[in-house]
Design an enzyme around this catalytic site. Sequence first.
Site, PDB file in Angstrom:
ATOM      1  N   ASP A 194      -3.683  -1.143  -7.062  1.00 37.52           N
ATOM      2  CA  ASP A 194      -4.298  -1.236  -5.741  1.00 37.52           C
ATOM      3  C   ASP A 194      -5.567  -2.213  -6.391  1.00 37.52           C
ATOM      4  O   ASP A 194      -5.964  -3.087  -5.496  1.00 37.52           O
ATOM      5  CB  ASP A 194      -4.847   0.196  -5.351  1.00 37.52           C
ATOM      6  CG  ASP A 194      -5.611   0.224  -4.227  1.00 37.52           C
ATOM      7  OD1 ASP A 194      -5.237  -0.601  -3.261  1.00 37.52           O
ATOM      8  OD2 ASP A 194      -6.764   1.054  -4.030  1.00 37.52           O
ATOM      9  N   ASP A 199      -3.883   6.279   0.434  1.00 38.85           N
ATOM     10  CA  ASP A 199      -4.953   6.961  -0.099  1.00 38.85           C
ATOM     11  C   ASP A 199      -4.970   8.369   0.314  1.00 38.85           C
ATOM     12  O   ASP A 199      -5.096   9.085  -0.569  1.00 38.85           O
ATOM     13  CB  ASP A 199      -6.419   6.461   0.561  1.00 38.85           C
ATOM     14  CG  ASP A 199      -6.465   4.752   0.351  1.00 38.85           C
ATOM     15  OD1 ASP A 199      -6.459   4.494  -0.897  1.00 38.85           O
ATOM     16  OD2 ASP A 199      -6.940   4.069   1.283  1.00 38.85           O
TER      17      ASP A 199
END
Length: 415
Positions: free
Chosen positions: A196, A336
């Site tokens: 990420d 997330d």
Amino acid sequence: MAQNQRPKSLLDSLGEEIIRILTPVSICMLLVVLLVSILNSSSSLSVTSSIATIAYSETGSDSSWDKFIGALLNSLVFVAVVTVATFILVLFFYLKCSKFLKIYMGFSSFVVLGFMGGEIALFLIEEFSVPVDCITFLVLLFNFAVIGVLAVFMSKMPIIVTQGYLVLIGMLVAYWFTLLPEWTTWVLLVAMALYDLAAVLLPVGPLRLLVELAMSRDEDIPALVYEARPVTHHDSASRPVQTRIWRERQNARLDSEDSSSLNSDLNSTVSIVQSSHNGARIARVEEGQVSQRDAELSAPLIDHRMDAQDGMSTESLMLEGMGLGSSGAIKLGLGDFIFYSVLVGRAAMYDFMTVYACYLAIVAGLGITLMLLALYQKALPALPVSIALGVLFYFLTRFLLEVFIVQCSLNLLMF
């Protein structure tokens, strides 16, 4: 030249926004912990086989070093697949195949709700001995999945329904990730946080390319993204307040010209937390000279005040940021939700003390990320800080804090 005055405290304006993102994240993590606690002892559940275990299958007889190397191989394979898939997503989005991507996302959501959700529902029915016939179960499951797809992608239902289904999708995927082998799960969490970080911050990162492409076209990214409700604050000050704008899609605006009766322009600040299903990122976008015919709803995000004599030009505002299109509300991708929930779900397999510690670490990491977002006003990934703190707190709690508390309890020591 006059300069913008920063607010005395970012918490004064970010607090409510953080709560509106923190609430669904907390609900998703709670549901995963409950599922793990209920179904973890079920004999019908076993370690699942997936692309995350394609390189190595963990067995109890393997040494710790072999498990670590195998988990590292599994994580590299998984990250490589995610990277290739994200670049393919960028390619299709570049070629303007938005309808195809939306159909694919809808089919993926149907599979998650129908198949993954159906199997978990069967486990729960068996666990609690719920009397239901197969026909009724299939009808209810089909309607549940179809309504979920419509709620997420048709945007015609109340926002609370869309938000609820997005949380459920994140919960279902996260629970299946908790069925991975323990070593693979922990190494995969760290690997996805590093991915990420690279995908958002590197100039050739796939998520950064995707966001920049969407900005240049003023379009939405076809992804599973949770959008927080905008909040309205009333300010009696005479100076104008920068606001964020909740805008409809460009094609929807063409159909609603008759309903646009406002005739003034706003200088607005848009703060966006955007993440795809494959990865996570937080983008802070500023925008100026947005006509109110493009705005359905406005609300302050960070209460920046501008003096009437402030000389910042419209060109300067436009150079600092570009609009992503559909909404200026804070957004958080389901990637997330999933990996936050996987962390606390894996912690729940050991002890609830580790669950509390990991939850507090994730919340602190999310708050830090949003603070950095407001300070630096640039795209930031949402996973690294929370995952780093969560993993650190898990091992500190498991190997240090728990030993300390157990010894205190055995010796009747209160502190």
